[in-house]
Design a protein around this motif. Structure first.
Motif, PDB file in Angstrom:
ATOM      1  N   ILE A  82       0.972  -1.248  -0.042  1.00 29.98           N
ATOM      2  CA  ILE A  82      -0.153  -0.008   0.067  1.00 29.98           C
ATOM      3  C   ILE A  82       0.757   1.159   0.032  1.00 29.98           C
ATOM      4  CG2 ILE A  82      -1.723   1.141   1.361  1.00 29.98           C
ATOM      5  CD1 ILE A  82      -2.772  -1.484   2.556  1.00 29.98           C
ATOM      6  N   ASP A  83       0.487   2.098  -0.985  1.00 34.78           N
ATOM      7  CA  ASP A  83       1.309   3.423  -1.027  1.00 34.78           C
ATOM      8  C   ASP A  83       0.621   4.323   0.072  1.00 34.78           C
ATOM      9  OD1 ASP A  83       2.531   5.992  -1.359  1.00 34.78           O
ATOM     10  OD2 ASP A  83       1.694   6.242  -3.447  1.00 34.78           O
ATOM     11  N   ASP A  84       1.300   4.544   1.015  1.00 34.29           N
ATOM     12  CA  ASP A  84       0.691   5.234   2.189  1.00 34.29           C
ATOM     13  C   ASP A  84       1.279   6.757   2.376  1.00 34.29           C
ATOM     14  OD1 ASP A  84       3.041   4.420   3.237  1.00 34.29           O
ATOM     15  OD2 ASP A  84       2.435   4.104   5.447  1.00 34.29           O
ATOM     16  N   GLU A  85       2.092   7.005   1.544  1.00 33.91           N
ATOM     17  CA  GLU A  85       2.960   8.465   1.732  1.00 33.91           C
ATOM     18  C   GLU A  85       2.220   9.446   2.070  1.00 33.91           C
ATOM     19  OE1 GLU A  85       5.753   9.550  -1.165  1.00 33.91           O
ATOM     20  OE2 GLU A  85       6.603   7.795  -1.305  1.00 33.91           O
ATOM     21  N   ASP A  86       0.725   9.770   1.635  1.00 34.64           N
ATOM     22  CA  ASP A  86      -0.044  10.913   1.712  1.00 34.64           C
ATOM     23  C   ASP A  86      -1.030  10.606   2.910  1.00 34.64           C
ATOM     24  OD1 ASP A  86       1.332  12.129  -0.297  1.00 34.64           O
ATOM     25  OD2 ASP A  86      -0.077  11.534  -1.750  1.00 34.64           O
ATOM     26  N   LEU A  87      -1.056   9.579   3.731  1.00 31.85           N
ATOM     27  CA  LEU A  87      -1.718   9.018   4.674  1.00 31.85           C
ATOM     28  C   LEU A  87      -1.573   9.488   6.039  1.00 31.85           C
ATOM     29  CD1 LEU A  87      -3.143   5.699   3.308  1.00 31.85           C
ATOM     30  CD2 LEU A  87      -4.224   7.974   2.933  1.00 31.85           C
ATOM     31  N   THR A  88      -2.741   9.702   6.829  1.00 31.92           N
ATOM     32  CA  THR A  88      -2.163  10.040   8.297  1.00 31.92           C
ATOM     33  C   THR A  88      -2.475   8.819   8.930  1.00 31.92           C
ATOM     34  OG1 THR A  88      -4.800   9.986   9.012  1.00 31.92           O
ATOM     35  CG2 THR A  88      -3.838  12.265   8.311  1.00 31.92           C
ATOM     36  N   PRO A  89      -1.773   8.577  10.035  1.00 38.45           N
ATOM     37  CA  PRO A  89      -1.712   7.175  10.768  1.00 38.45           C
ATOM     38  C   PRO A  89      -3.282   6.552  10.867  1.00 38.45           C
ATOM     39  CG  PRO A  89      -0.310   8.622  11.784  1.00 38.45           C
ATOM     40  CD  PRO A  89      -1.033   9.504  10.890  1.00 38.45           C
ATOM     41  N   LEU A  90      -4.142   7.191  11.132  1.00 38.86           N
ATOM     42  CA  LEU A  90      -5.427   6.907  11.066  1.00 38.86           C
ATOM     43  C   LEU A  90      -5.935   6.291   9.676  1.00 38.86           C
ATOM     44  CD1 LEU A  90      -7.966   6.020  12.916  1.00 38.86           C
ATOM     45  CD2 LEU A  90      -8.766   8.267  12.651  1.00 38.86           C
ATOM     46  N   GLY A  91      -5.789   7.418   8.656  1.00 40.11           N
ATOM     47  CA  GLY A  91      -6.092   6.898   7.362  1.00 40.11           C
ATOM     48  C   GLY A  91      -5.331   5.534   6.857  1.00 40.11           C
ATOM     49  N   ARG A  92      -3.994   5.323   7.285  1.00 39.18           N
ATOM     50  CA  ARG A  92      -3.377   4.076   7.127  1.00 39.18           C
ATOM     51  C   ARG A  92      -3.974   2.873   7.502  1.00 39.18           C
ATOM     52  NH1 ARG A  92       1.293   5.428   9.261  1.00 39.18           N
ATOM     53  NH2 ARG A  92       2.059   6.537   7.625  1.00 39.18           N
ATOM     54  N   ALA A  93      -4.371   3.130   8.682  1.00 33.06           N
ATOM     55  CA  ALA A  93      -4.813   1.902   9.665  1.00 33.06           C
ATOM     56  C   ALA A  93      -6.205   1.674   8.862  1.00 33.06           C
ATOM     57  CB  ALA A  93      -5.006   2.491  10.970  1.00 33.06           C
ATOM     58  N   ASP A  94      -6.899   2.531   8.742  1.00 37.92           N
ATOM     59  CA  ASP A  94      -8.306   2.513   7.905  1.00 37.92           C
ATOM     60  C   ASP A  94      -8.037   1.540   6.374  1.00 37.92           C
ATOM     61  OD1 ASP A  94      -9.677   3.433   9.842  1.00 37.92           O
ATOM     62  OD2 ASP A  94      -9.966   5.386   9.048  1.00 37.92           O
ATOM     63  N   LEU A  95      -7.158   1.963   5.834  1.00 37.91           N
ATOM     64  CA  LEU A  95      -6.957   1.426   4.607  1.00 37.91           C
ATOM     65  C   LEU A  95      -6.394   0.080   4.760  1.00 37.91           C
ATOM     66  CD1 LEU A  95      -6.687   1.639   1.628  1.00 37.91           C
ATOM     67  CD2 LEU A  95      -4.564   2.970   1.546  1.00 37.91           C
ATOM     68  N   ILE A  96      -5.452   0.001   5.580  1.00 42.89           N
ATOM     69  CA  ILE A  96      -5.062  -1.749   5.724  1.00 42.89           C
ATOM     70  C   ILE A  96      -6.171  -2.571   6.202  1.00 42.89           C
ATOM     71  CG2 ILE A  96      -3.566  -2.996   7.266  1.00 42.89           C
ATOM     72  CD1 ILE A  96      -1.492  -0.686   7.576  1.00 42.89           C
ATOM     73  N   LYS A  97      -7.143  -1.932   6.932  1.00 40.72           N
ATOM     74  CA  LYS A  97      -8.197  -2.823   7.399  1.00 40.72           C
ATOM     75  C   LYS A  97      -9.050  -3.094   6.382  1.00 40.72           C
ATOM     76  CE  LYS A  97      -8.332  -1.604  12.330  1.00 40.72           C
ATOM     77  NZ  LYS A  97      -8.955  -0.594  13.341  1.00 40.72           N
ATOM     78  N   THR A  98      -9.355  -1.979   5.480  1.00 40.85           N
ATOM     79  CA  THR A  98     -10.167  -2.345   4.071  1.00 40.85           C
ATOM     80  C   THR A  98      -9.422  -3.325   3.134  1.00 40.85           C
ATOM     81  OG1 THR A  98     -10.984  -0.144   4.398  1.00 40.85           O
ATOM     82  CG2 THR A  98     -11.170  -1.156   2.258  1.00 40.85           C
ATOM     83  N   ARG A  99      -8.199  -3.180   2.892  1.00 37.82           N
ATOM     84  CA  ARG A  99      -7.728  -4.179   1.912  1.00 37.82           C
ATOM     85  C   ARG A  99      -7.531  -5.446   2.649  1.00 37.82           C
ATOM     86  NH1 ARG A  99      -8.960  -3.291  -2.091  1.00 37.82           N
ATOM     87  NH2 ARG A  99      -7.430  -4.390  -2.941  1.00 37.82           N
ATOM     88  N   GLU A 100      -7.339  -5.576   3.869  1.00 33.06           N
ATOM     89  CA  GLU A 100      -7.405  -6.610   4.591  1.00 33.06           C
ATOM     90  C   GLU A 100      -8.593  -7.765   4.426  1.00 33.06           C
ATOM     91  OE1 GLU A 100      -7.476  -7.520   9.343  1.00 33.06           O
ATOM     92  OE2 GLU A 100      -5.576  -7.258   8.747  1.00 33.06           O
TER      93      GLU A 100
END
Length: 114
Positions: A82-100
């Motif tokens: 996941i390219d997470d450069e532009d995400l906040t820590p909360l946004g990164r966590a949400d995206l990881i959960k969604t992709r999971e």
């Protein structure tokens, strides 16, 4: 190594890009698959294998399969980075959960942790 070189090496290590994403653990004899997200894919397998070897993994089904079949029966597979450069820590966590969740449904897998 002189002090300046050491400082530069430490700085470079701290500033390195860590791979974020989703991975699968596969058990060849049973065909079972476990999926989870990770904030550090590159270090995740070592962490998993250590907890499984020592009998301390939090997922009892995975630990039982590991105990029954041994390390050689398992494989670690990064599924998605996941390219997470532009995400906040909360946004990164949400995206990881969604992709999971996507990979759990796609593979008909079980959740590896938690």
């Amino acid at each position: 190594m002189d002090k300046q070189s050491r400082r530069e090496a430490v700085r470079d290590w701290k500033e390195r890009k860590v791979a974020v994403g989703v991975y699968a653990i596969r058990c060849a004899p049973t065909g079972e698959v476990w999926v989870a997200g990770s904030r550090n894919l590159d270090a995740q397998q070592n962490s998993l294998w250590f907890s499984l070897r020592t009998g301390g993994h939090g997922n009892r089904d995975l630990q039982t399969a590991w105990n029954a079949h041994g390390a050689e029966a398992f494989s670690f597979e990064p599924l998605e980075r996941i390219d997470d450069e532009d995400l906040t820590p909360l946004g990164r966590a949400d995206l990881i959960k969604t992709r999971e969740r996507h990979w759990l449904a796609t593979l008909g897998a079980k959740k590896a942790v938690g």
